[in-house]
Scaffold this active site. Sequence first.
Site, PDB file in Angstrom:
ATOM      1  N   GLU A 157       0.832  -1.200   0.000  1.00  0.00           N
ATOM      2  CA  GLU A 157       0.000   0.000   0.000  1.00  0.00           C
ATOM      3  C   GLU A 157       0.867   1.249   0.000  1.00  0.00           C
ATOM      4  O   GLU A 157       1.876   1.316   0.693  1.00  0.00           O
ATOM      5  CB  GLU A 157      -0.865   0.036   1.256  1.00  0.00           C
ATOM      6  CG  GLU A 157      -1.957  -1.003   1.250  1.00  0.00           C
ATOM      7  CD  GLU A 157      -2.855  -0.860   2.479  1.00  0.00           C
ATOM      8  OE1 GLU A 157      -3.967  -1.367   2.416  1.00  0.00           O
ATOM      9  OE2 GLU A 157      -2.440  -0.241   3.469  1.00  0.00           O
TER      10      GLU A 157
ATOM     11  N   CYS B  43       2.811   8.438   1.644  1.00  0.00           N
ATOM     12  CA  CYS B  43       3.169   7.492   2.704  1.00  0.00           C
ATOM     13  C   CYS B  43       3.566   6.180   2.037  1.00  0.00           C
ATOM     14  O   CYS B  43       2.753   5.561   1.354  1.00  0.00           O
ATOM     15  CB  CYS B  43       1.956   7.310   3.606  1.00  0.00           C
ATOM     16  SG  CYS B  43       2.189   6.070   4.862  1.00  0.00           S
TER      17      CYS B  43
ATOM     18  N   CYS C 299       5.315  -7.110   8.189  1.00  0.00           N
ATOM     19  CA  CYS C 299       6.199  -6.554   9.211  1.00  0.00           C
ATOM     20  C   CYS C 299       6.437  -7.626  10.260  1.00  0.00           C
ATOM     21  O   CYS C 299       5.551  -8.408  10.571  1.00  0.00           O
ATOM     22  CB  CYS C 299       5.558  -5.329   9.859  1.00  0.00           C
ATOM     23  SG  CYS C 299       6.656  -4.478  11.013  1.00  0.00           S
TER      24      CYS C 299
ATOM     25  N   CYS D  57       3.643  -5.294  16.581  1.00  0.00           N
ATOM     26  CA  CYS D  57       2.982  -4.349  17.476  1.00  0.00           C
ATOM     27  C   CYS D  57       1.521  -4.786  17.595  1.00  0.00           C
ATOM     28  O   CYS D  57       0.873  -5.077  16.591  1.00  0.00           O
ATOM     29  CB  CYS D  57       3.070  -2.922  16.913  1.00  0.00           C
ATOM     30  SG  CYS D  57       4.749  -2.283  16.837  1.00  0.00           S
TER      31      CYS D  57
ATOM     32  N   CYS E  77      -1.420  -3.015  15.581  1.00  0.00           N
ATOM     33  CA  CYS E  77      -1.211  -2.653  14.172  1.00  0.00           C
ATOM     34  C   CYS E  77      -1.656  -3.766  13.234  1.00  0.00           C
ATOM     35  O   CYS E  77      -1.366  -4.936  13.467  1.00  0.00           O
ATOM     36  CB  CYS E  77       0.264  -2.335  13.952  1.00  0.00           C
ATOM     37  SG  CYS E  77       0.657  -1.930  12.237  1.00  0.00           S
TER      38      CYS E  77
ATOM     39  N   GLY F  68       5.550  -2.038   7.148  1.00  0.00           N
ATOM     40  CA  GLY F  68       6.933  -2.439   7.396  1.00  0.00           C
ATOM     41  C   GLY F  68       7.687  -1.565   8.372  1.00  0.00           C
ATOM     42  O   GLY F  68       7.234  -0.498   8.768  1.00  0.00           O
TER      43      GLY F  68
ATOM     44  N   SER G 259      10.025   6.692   9.949  1.00  0.00           N
ATOM     45  CA  SER G 259       9.357   6.377  11.210  1.00  0.00           C
ATOM     46  C   SER G 259       9.759   4.980  11.658  1.00  0.00           C
ATOM     47  O   SER G 259       9.768   4.045  10.864  1.00  0.00           O
ATOM     48  CB  SER G 259       7.841   6.447  10.994  1.00  0.00           C
ATOM     49  OG  SER G 259       7.158   6.090  12.168  1.00  0.00           O
TER      50      SER G 259
ATOM     51  N   SER H 245       7.832   5.840  16.949  1.00  0.00           N
ATOM     52  CA  SER H 245       6.546   5.338  17.413  1.00  0.00           C
ATOM     53  C   SER H 245       6.736   4.905  18.857  1.00  0.00           C
ATOM     54  O   SER H 245       7.227   3.813  19.122  1.00  0.00           O
ATOM     55  CB  SER H 245       6.110   4.149  16.554  1.00  0.00           C
ATOM     56  OG  SER H 245       5.901   4.584  15.231  1.00  0.00           O
ATOM     57  N   LEU H 246       6.379   5.788  19.766  1.00  0.00           N
ATOM     58  CA  LEU H 246       6.672   5.507  21.179  1.00  0.00           C
ATOM     59  C   LEU H 246       5.513   4.748  21.827  1.00  0.00           C
ATOM     60  O   LEU H 246       5.664   3.628  22.293  1.00  0.00           O
ATOM     61  CB  LEU H 246       6.984   6.800  21.923  1.00  0.00           C
ATOM     62  CG  LEU H 246       7.669   6.603  23.272  1.00  0.00           C
ATOM     63  CD1 LEU H 246       9.048   5.994  23.114  1.00  0.00           C
ATOM     64  CD2 LEU H 246       7.764   7.915  24.048  1.00  0.00           C
TER      65      LEU H 246
ATOM     66  N   ASN I 149      -6.880   4.276  15.616  1.00  0.00           N
ATOM     67  CA  ASN I 149      -7.846   3.855  14.595  1.00  0.00           C
ATOM     68  C   ASN I 149      -8.171   2.384  14.798  1.00  0.00           C
ATOM     69  O   ASN I 149      -7.272   1.556  14.741  1.00  0.00           O
ATOM     70  CB  ASN I 149      -7.240   3.984  13.198  1.00  0.00           C
ATOM     71  CG  ASN I 149      -7.235   5.406  12.739  1.00  0.00           C
ATOM     72  OD1 ASN I 149      -8.241   6.095  12.825  1.00  0.00           O
ATOM     73  ND2 ASN I 149      -6.093   5.862  12.289  1.00  0.00           N
TER      74      ASN I 149
ATOM     75  N   CYS J 110      -7.391   5.472   4.840  1.00  0.00           N
ATOM     76  CA  CYS J 110      -6.143   4.799   4.493  1.00  0.00           C
ATOM     77  C   CYS J 110      -5.971   3.529   5.307  1.00  0.00           C
ATOM     78  O   CYS J 110      -4.865   3.041   5.488  1.00  0.00           O
ATOM     79  CB  CYS J 110      -4.940   5.717   4.633  1.00  0.00           C
ATOM     80  SG  CYS J 110      -4.663   6.291   6.284  1.00  0.00           S
TER      81      CYS J 110
END
Length: 363
Positions: free
Chosen positions: A94, A115, A122, A126, A129, A169, A201, A224-225, A300, A343
């Site tokens: 994507e 993006c 990946c 996480c 995600c 990824g 990122s 990404s904390l 999201n 998205c």
Amino acid sequence: MPDSPQIAYGMTLDDWIEWMEERDQPKFRAKQVVEWLFEKRVSSFDEMTNLSRDLRDQLIGEFTIGLLPTVRLTGSQDTTRKFLFQLHDSRLIETVKIPANANFDGERSGRLTLCVSSQVGCAYDCKFCASGLAGFTRNLSAGEIVSQVMTAEHETGDKVRNIVFMGMGEPLANLTNLTRALTILNADWGMNLGARHMTVSTSGLAPQIEKLATIPMQIRLAISLHGATDGVRERIMPVNKKYSINRLFEALEVWFRHKKQMITFEYILIEGVNDSVEQAAILAKRVKSLHAKVNLIPYNTVEGLPWKRPDIPAQDAFLRVLSNANITATIRREKGHDIDAACGQLRLQEDEGLERPASSAQG
Ligand code: SAH
């Protein structure tokens, strides 16, 4: 040399010079090829009319240009558009284009952002995600990364101004190809995109952050904390077991020493997981120690995953703790149509342009 099959967009000018020399061709042919690719934007080697027939045939035999077939395109001209691109091995990735003035009060004029994905799937798992749900398949080659940008421009006729590596990824787990792609995107003979307009990122791969810090390009870094203590972060980001928050911050200090530039923390707000004011207070302290800012992102929902975004008062309370501590913090709330939903699971974040001071965040 780039991965096989060879994508012309993944070759640097030096690669082309070497390639030409190996074939007893003069050096300037290399320059001609990159001009056809990145300036004149041809979609076939046959169009490279100042090269001999024989040379064009050799190129055809060894390379594809790199324009990707679009399997699906969602969204419309003036909204976020999501491309589903097909790779040579039928894998899908994507790429999302955020238009210049999607919403955000028209603040984004001239800031078209793309993006891009860095891997198929990946490996970092996480818990919130969607990209990790199907596991990891493979790295993208540098050519496949550059191809996303070239194809998006080719398909829409728009010029991409900013690139964020926030698609599928973990870019820092694909550091060699990432660095090569950044070089081509940045080069004046290539896409000529300012390094400051490219944001990488990461979920926090400390040693790779330190490596990336040494490349001579002022690219931007987003972390990404999503948790201010190891306990909270570990629950949703297994990578934290490998690189604790302290270890991550050591790497960020190295980054800061090299780049002298503001780091962005992304912090998804997930109800009951990381959205307490206690976490906010610890986050504020952490962020203060670095030259950094915070982008709060209400979570999201992903189908099949249990996490939810906190309600607006809880989001505001979190933000207030940060702004009271004089941290530059912004919250991303959709207006009108939900461009994040548009998205899908991919998180889109533009480094500049979306931000407004914490005090004037939309409520
Ligand atoms: N692996 C890299 C880049 C890809 S993810 C990284 O972790 O930074 C890009 C951003 O989207 C990350 O901040 C990620 O945590 C966030 N994200 C993933 N799923 C999300 C969701 N459902 N809602 C909001 N943000 C999400």
